[in-house]
Design a protein around this motif. Sequence first.
Motif, PDB file in Angstrom:
ATOM      1  N   LEU A 142      48.201  48.401  33.228  1.00 19.96           N
ATOM      2  CA  LEU A 142      47.160  47.517  32.723  1.00 19.96           C
ATOM      3  C   LEU A 142      46.300  47.048  33.884  1.00 19.96           C
ATOM      4  N   LEU A 143      44.993  47.285  33.776  1.00 19.30           N
ATOM      5  CA  LEU A 143      44.069  46.904  34.834  1.00 19.30           C
ATOM      6  C   LEU A 143      43.610  45.459  34.671  1.00 19.30           C
ATOM      7  N   LEU A 144      43.277  44.825  35.798  1.00 23.79           N
ATOM      8  CA  LEU A 144      42.730  43.477  35.727  1.00 23.79           C
ATOM      9  C   LEU A 144      41.489  43.445  34.846  1.00 23.79           C
ATOM     10  N   ASN A 145      40.671  44.494  34.918  1.00 18.65           N
ATOM     11  CA  ASN A 145      39.453  44.528  34.110  1.00 18.65           C
ATOM     12  C   ASN A 145      39.755  44.533  32.612  1.00 18.65           C
ATOM     13  N   ASP A 146      40.966  44.988  32.237  1.00 22.02           N
ATOM     14  CA  ASP A 146      41.343  45.060  30.818  1.00 22.02           C
ATOM     15  C   ASP A 146      41.834  43.729  30.269  1.00 22.02           C
ATOM     16  N   ALA A 147      42.164  42.776  31.147  1.00 18.31           N
ATOM     17  CA  ALA A 147      42.665  41.479  30.691  1.00 18.31           C
ATOM     18  C   ALA A 147      41.563  40.725  29.950  1.00 18.31           C
ATOM     19  N   LYS A 148      41.956  39.919  28.997  1.00 15.04           N
ATOM     20  CA  LYS A 148      41.008  39.128  28.215  1.00 15.04           C
ATOM     21  C   LYS A 148      40.752  37.784  28.893  1.00 15.04           C
ATOM     22  N   ASP A 149      39.565  37.253  28.667  1.00 17.14           N
ATOM     23  CA  ASP A 149      39.272  35.915  29.167  1.00 17.14           C
ATOM     24  C   ASP A 149      40.296  34.932  28.600  1.00 17.14           C
ATOM     25  N   VAL A 155      49.702  39.707  39.325  1.00 17.17           N
ATOM     26  CA  VAL A 155      49.283  40.901  40.076  1.00 17.17           C
ATOM     27  C   VAL A 155      50.516  41.752  40.348  1.00 17.17           C
ATOM     28  N   ASP A 156      50.482  43.007  39.883  1.00 14.99           N
ATOM     29  CA  ASP A 156      51.658  43.872  39.967  1.00 14.99           C
ATOM     30  C   ASP A 156      51.558  44.902  41.088  1.00 14.99           C
ATOM     31  N   ARG A 157      50.376  45.493  41.278  1.00 17.48           N
ATOM     32  CA  ARG A 157      50.212  46.499  42.318  1.00 17.48           C
ATOM     33  C   ARG A 157      48.731  46.799  42.513  1.00 17.48           C
ATOM     34  N   PHE A 158      48.438  47.540  43.583  1.00 14.36           N
ATOM     35  CA  PHE A 158      47.071  47.922  43.916  1.00 14.36           C
ATOM     36  C   PHE A 158      46.994  49.437  44.094  1.00 14.36           C
ATOM     37  N   ILE A 159      45.846  50.015  43.787  1.00 16.65           N
ATOM     38  CA  ILE A 159      45.605  51.399  44.185  1.00 16.65           C
ATOM     39  C   ILE A 159      45.464  51.426  45.705  1.00 16.65           C
ATOM     40  N   ILE A 204      36.202  38.578  41.525  1.00 11.17           N
ATOM     41  CA  ILE A 204      36.660  39.902  41.951  1.00 11.17           C
ATOM     42  C   ILE A 204      35.703  40.956  41.413  1.00 11.17           C
ATOM     43  N   SER A 205      35.202  41.805  42.272  1.00 16.60           N
ATOM     44  CA  SER A 205      34.168  42.759  41.888  1.00 16.60           C
ATOM     45  C   SER A 205      34.636  43.679  40.761  1.00 16.60           C
ATOM     46  N   TYR A 206      33.676  44.183  40.006  1.00 19.59           N
ATOM     47  CA  TYR A 206      33.956  45.086  38.888  1.00 19.59           C
ATOM     48  C   TYR A 206      34.773  46.286  39.361  1.00 19.59           C
ATOM     49  N   LYS A 207      34.380  46.853  40.479  1.00 16.33           N
ATOM     50  CA  LYS A 207      35.086  48.023  41.000  1.00 16.33           C
ATOM     51  C   LYS A 207      36.516  47.673  41.391  1.00 16.33           C
ATOM     52  N   ALA A 208      36.677  46.569  42.113  1.00 15.30           N
ATOM     53  CA  ALA A 208      38.025  46.168  42.534  1.00 15.30           C
ATOM     54  C   ALA A 208      38.913  45.856  41.341  1.00 15.30           C
ATOM     55  N   SER A 209      38.332  45.341  40.268  1.00 15.39           N
ATOM     56  CA  SER A 209      39.129  44.993  39.086  1.00 15.39           C
ATOM     57  C   SER A 209      39.714  46.227  38.410  1.00 15.39           C
ATOM     58  N   TYR A 211      41.016  48.575  40.326  1.00 16.31           N
ATOM     59  CA  TYR A 211      42.004  49.020  41.314  1.00 16.31           C
ATOM     60  C   TYR A 211      43.230  48.113  41.346  1.00 16.31           C
ATOM     61  N   ILE A 212      43.185  47.026  40.568  1.00 14.49           N
ATOM     62  CA  ILE A 212      44.258  46.034  40.563  1.00 14.49           C
ATOM     63  C   ILE A 212      45.005  46.109  39.239  1.00 14.49           C
ATOM     64  N   PHE A 213      46.307  46.372  39.313  1.00 16.47           N
ATOM     65  CA  PHE A 213      47.133  46.450  38.105  1.00 16.47           C
ATOM     66  C   PHE A 213      47.861  45.127  37.908  1.00 16.47           C
ATOM     67  N   ILE A 214      48.009  44.751  36.658  1.00 21.63           N
ATOM     68  CA  ILE A 214      48.601  43.459  36.314  1.00 21.63           C
ATOM     69  C   ILE A 214      49.696  43.637  35.281  1.00 21.63           C
ATOM     70  N   LYS A 215      50.472  42.595  35.090  1.00 23.01           N
ATOM     71  CA  LYS A 215      51.414  42.531  33.971  1.00 23.01           C
ATOM     72  C   LYS A 215      51.317  41.144  33.364  1.00 23.01           C
ATOM     73  N   ASN A 216      51.733  41.006  32.121  1.00 18.57           N
ATOM     74  CA  ASN A 216      51.696  39.706  31.452  1.00 18.57           C
ATOM     75  C   ASN A 216      52.600  38.725  32.170  1.00 18.57           C
ATOM     76  N   SER A 217      52.214  37.481  32.195  1.00 16.92           N
ATOM     77  CA  SER A 217      52.967  36.482  32.952  1.00 16.92           C
ATOM     78  C   SER A 217      54.332  36.200  32.361  1.00 16.92           C
ATOM     79  N   ASN A 218      54.573  36.624  31.123  1.00 20.81           N
ATOM     80  CA  ASN A 218      55.882  36.384  30.497  1.00 20.81           C
ATOM     81  C   ASN A 218      56.834  37.556  30.624  1.00 20.81           C
ATOM     82  N   GLU A 219      56.429  38.621  31.363  1.00 23.56           N
ATOM     83  CA  GLU A 219      57.322  39.779  31.519  1.00 23.56           C
ATOM     84  C   GLU A 219      58.375  39.494  32.584  1.00 23.56           C
TER      85      GLU A 219
END
Length: 219
Positions: A142-149, A155-159, A204-209, A211-219
């Motif tokens: 899941l990319l940071l850009n995919d997260a909803k407002d 933050v889980d990992r980076f490219i 965080i820039s559109y491009k960088a978002s 490159y940043i992978f995330i996970k839900n805070s309740n995982e």
Amino acid sequence: MTPKKEDYLKIIFELGGTKDKVSNKRIAISLDIAAASVTEMVNKLLEEGLVYHEPYSGVYLTEKGIKLAEVLVRKHRIWESFLVNELNYPLPDLDKEAEVLEHVTSDRLLKAMYDKLGHPTHCPHGGVIPSMDGHYKEDSHLLLNDAKDGDTVIVDRFIDNHDLLTYLGDIQLDIGDKLKVIKHSPFEGPVTVQNLTDKQENAISYKASHYIFIKNSNE
């Protein structure tokens, strides 16, 4: 196999292409190349039986492609871990060195480094390291850009990208940071987040978002 083909296999693996379809657009953004170049290379990988392709949906790795990608990723990320843990290399400089070293690494040397490091499961930028017998837990895709407002995420990992890691160092964004997504600016503008760990706001820039992978805070 050429280094460029290997880069494609590694990025398709990193973007979740062992199980899910990865669009040409995501590959192009991640490798910072033109979409036309992706189409050309995907066709070559298809001819070699390394990927499947579904028009307008994306590509995913064949069994042959997965096995090869696992070997490439394992070598690359064990070297990255060794460079950081044993030689104190700065994070942004890892990829370039590992790209060279992985191609001249014997299985014996790889196992020796893996044992010396205590069998790490993840590299310094959070990517999974397949074990020597091929076992690993799938990363978050899941990319940071995919997260909803309004979402709160971790933050889980980076490219693994030199410019990205330098940029993230400048804004002090780290693996494990807890973020509240404030807003996505229109027309490929930045994603504004509140870093709840460091108590600061970042755009965080559109491009960088992408490159940043995330996970839900309740995982």
